[in-house]
Scaffold this motif. Structure first.
Motif, PDB file in Angstrom:
ATOM      1  N   LYS A  98      12.727   3.403  -0.747  1.00 22.52           N
ATOM      2  CA  LYS A  98      13.132   2.720   0.609  1.00 22.52           C
ATOM      3  C   LYS A  98      11.963   1.387   0.805  1.00 22.52           C
ATOM      4  CE  LYS A  98      11.769   4.551   4.446  1.00 22.52           C
ATOM      5  NZ  LYS A  98      11.691   5.583   5.461  1.00 22.52           N
ATOM      6  N   ALA A  99      10.969   1.757   0.255  1.00 26.25           N
ATOM      7  CA  ALA A  99       9.485   0.818   0.341  1.00 26.25           C
ATOM      8  C   ALA A  99      10.034  -0.450  -0.662  1.00 26.25           C
ATOM      9  CB  ALA A  99       8.450   1.378   0.312  1.00 26.25           C
ATOM     10  N   GLN A 100      10.493  -0.125  -1.841  1.00 24.44           N
ATOM     11  CA  GLN A 100      10.830  -0.912  -3.164  1.00 24.44           C
ATOM     12  C   GLN A 100      11.707  -1.998  -2.427  1.00 24.44           C
ATOM     13  OE1 GLN A 100      10.956   1.623  -6.053  1.00 24.44           O
ATOM     14  NE2 GLN A 100       9.123   1.262  -6.790  1.00 24.44           N
ATOM     15  N   THR A 101      13.021  -1.294  -1.655  1.00 18.51           N
ATOM     16  CA  THR A 101      14.084  -2.202  -1.327  1.00 18.51           C
ATOM     17  C   THR A 101      13.743  -3.043  -0.414  1.00 18.51           C
ATOM     18  OG1 THR A 101      15.475  -0.264  -1.903  1.00 18.51           O
ATOM     19  CG2 THR A 101      16.330  -1.920  -0.257  1.00 18.51           C
ATOM     20  N   GLU A 102      12.604  -2.659   0.524  1.00 21.65           N
ATOM     21  CA  GLU A 102      12.184  -3.610   1.706  1.00 21.65           C
ATOM     22  C   GLU A 102      11.497  -4.553   1.035  1.00 21.65           C
ATOM     23  OE1 GLU A 102      11.325  -5.446   5.269  1.00 21.65           O
ATOM     24  OE2 GLU A 102      12.915  -4.223   4.609  1.00 21.65           O
ATOM     25  N   LEU A 103      10.528  -4.298   0.004  1.00 20.21           N
ATOM     26  CA  LEU A 103       9.727  -5.695  -0.573  1.00 20.21           C
ATOM     27  C   LEU A 103      10.731  -6.433  -1.289  1.00 20.21           C
ATOM     28  CD1 LEU A 103       6.835  -6.455  -0.947  1.00 20.21           C
ATOM     29  CD2 LEU A 103       6.887  -5.053  -2.932  1.00 20.21           C
ATOM     30  N   ASN A 104      11.667  -5.836  -2.022  1.00 17.96           N
ATOM     31  CA  ASN A 104      12.847  -6.683  -2.628  1.00 17.96           C
ATOM     32  C   ASN A 104      13.540  -7.676  -1.650  1.00 17.96           C
ATOM     33  OD1 ASN A 104      14.164  -7.624  -5.030  1.00 17.96           O
ATOM     34  ND2 ASN A 104      15.778  -6.314  -4.284  1.00 17.96           N
ATOM     35  N   ASN A 105      13.802  -6.964  -0.581  1.00 20.83           N
ATOM     36  CA  ASN A 105      14.345  -7.806   0.647  1.00 20.83           C
ATOM     37  C   ASN A 105      13.560  -9.087   0.984  1.00 20.83           C
ATOM     38  OD1 ASN A 105      16.722  -6.310   0.889  1.00 20.83           O
ATOM     39  ND2 ASN A 105      15.930  -5.055   2.546  1.00 20.83           N
ATOM     40  N   ARG A 106      12.068  -8.711   0.968  1.00 18.52           N
ATOM     41  CA  ARG A 106      11.364 -10.062   1.139  1.00 18.52           C
ATOM     42  C   ARG A 106      11.114 -11.025  -0.062  1.00 18.52           C
ATOM     43  NH1 ARG A 106       6.602  -6.971   5.061  1.00 18.52           N
ATOM     44  NH2 ARG A 106       8.251  -5.886   6.101  1.00 18.52           N
ATOM     45  N   THR A 107      11.298 -10.462  -1.040  1.00 21.65           N
ATOM     46  CA  THR A 107      10.838 -11.553  -2.274  1.00 21.65           C
ATOM     47  C   THR A 107      11.864 -12.124  -3.013  1.00 21.65           C
ATOM     48  OG1 THR A 107      10.563  -9.496  -3.528  1.00 21.65           O
ATOM     49  CG2 THR A 107       8.705 -10.066  -2.565  1.00 21.65           C
ATOM     50  N   THR A 108      13.199 -11.854  -2.702  1.00 21.40           N
ATOM     51  CA  THR A 108      14.279 -12.419  -3.410  1.00 21.40           C
ATOM     52  C   THR A 108      14.989 -13.070  -2.491  1.00 21.40           C
ATOM     53  OG1 THR A 108      15.652 -10.467  -2.946  1.00 21.40           O
ATOM     54  CG2 THR A 108      14.693 -10.618  -5.106  1.00 21.40           C
ATOM     55  N   ILE A 109      15.717 -14.117  -2.881  1.00 14.51           N
ATOM     56  CA  ILE A 109      16.512 -15.222  -2.216  1.00 14.51           C
ATOM     57  C   ILE A 109      17.804 -14.522  -2.072  1.00 14.51           C
ATOM     58  CG2 ILE A 109      17.584 -17.318  -2.020  1.00 14.51           C
ATOM     59  CD1 ILE A 109      14.940 -18.513  -3.434  1.00 14.51           C
ATOM     60  N   SER A 155       0.908  -1.233   0.056  1.00 12.18           N
ATOM     61  CA  SER A 155       0.005  -0.017  -0.148  1.00 12.18           C
ATOM     62  C   SER A 155       0.831   1.129  -0.036  1.00 12.18           C
ATOM     63  CB  SER A 155      -0.891  -0.001   1.145  1.00 12.18           C
ATOM     64  OG  SER A 155      -1.754  -0.896   1.338  1.00 12.18           O
ATOM     65  N   ASP A 156       2.017   1.207   0.914  1.00  9.94           N
ATOM     66  CA  ASP A 156       2.917   2.287   0.662  1.00  9.94           C
ATOM     67  C   ASP A 156       3.533   2.504  -0.667  1.00  9.94           C
ATOM     68  OD1 ASP A 156       3.904   4.164   2.617  1.00  9.94           O
ATOM     69  OD2 ASP A 156       5.986   3.183   2.544  1.00  9.94           O
ATOM     70  N   ILE A 157       3.833   1.504  -1.123  1.00 11.41           N
ATOM     71  CA  ILE A 157       4.550   1.581  -2.699  1.00 11.41           C
ATOM     72  C   ILE A 157       3.533   2.312  -3.476  1.00 11.41           C
ATOM     73  CG2 ILE A 157       5.308   0.314  -4.440  1.00 11.41           C
ATOM     74  CD1 ILE A 157       6.765  -1.650  -2.330  1.00 11.41           C
ATOM     75  N   GLU A 158       2.251   1.675  -3.689  1.00  4.20           N
ATOM     76  CA  GLU A 158       1.080   2.210  -4.234  1.00  4.20           C
ATOM     77  C   GLU A 158       1.063   3.721  -4.395  1.00  4.20           C
ATOM     78  OE1 GLU A 158      -2.328  -0.345  -4.047  1.00  4.20           O
ATOM     79  OE2 GLU A 158      -1.392  -1.868  -4.322  1.00  4.20           O
TER      80      GLU A 158
END
Length: 179
Positions: A162-173, A102-105
């Protein structure tokens, strides 16, 4: 509550887990000297704290207070309280994935509108802006307004990144060599 409850794919080795969680939460590495499993669990408790029920929060706080390094313990508790009771945005790691999306949107929509109306932050535009102010030897009302708009657009871009980096931290191995 366990470290495998955090929304990240953690490396296998405890030292690598500590390094990853410290990076995500901006915990200074020097606070993790001689840290181990107990500190991994305390970091995990800090990340999850906002989303826990009353009993789980008590357990999480007990884990954080059990950390031997008092400076680390203080940092964990401070970050936990700040993101829970003051502003979750101070630690995007405390947002659940839905809140993060939601933050990213939100920030993406502001970024799109700013781009659509032609207000962007660029080095070239900034140089022209400074050159214009320098030639006038003062900042007029229009310059102040443009400076405020640029500041808002810049901050929005930083928050989006910042939000995209955090989401990336969660979705990439994590594919570090410590894996």
């Amino acid at each position: 509550m366990h470290s495998n409850s955090v929304p990240y794919t953690l490396p296998r080795k405890p030292k690598s887990q500590l390094q990853f969680l410290a990076k995500v939460t901006s915990i200074p590495r020097n606070l993790l000297t001689n840290a181990g499993t107990q500190e991994i669990e305390a970091l995990s408790a800090m990340i999850l704290y906002r989303h826990l029920n009353r009993q789980q929060r008590i357990e999480a706080m007990t884990m954080m207070r059990a950390v031997q390094n008092k400076a680390l313990m203080g940092t964990l508790i401070s970050k936990t309280l700040d993101t829970t009771f003051v502003n979750p945005q101070w630690g995007v790691w405390s947002l659940n994935t839905q809140e993060l999306q939601s933050d990213i949107e939100f920030h993406s929509s502001i970024d799109s509108v700013a781009g659509y109306v032609g207000v962007g932050v660029s080095a070239l535009g900034g140089k022209d802006f400074i050159k214009n102010i320098w030639s006038q030897k003062r900042m007029g009302k229009q310059n102040w307004i443009m400076l405020v708009i640029w500041g808002c657009v810049y901050i929005n871009k930083k928050e989006l990144k910042k939000a995209q980096t955090e989401l990336n931290n969660r979705t990439t191995i994590n594919t570090s060599r410590h894996y």
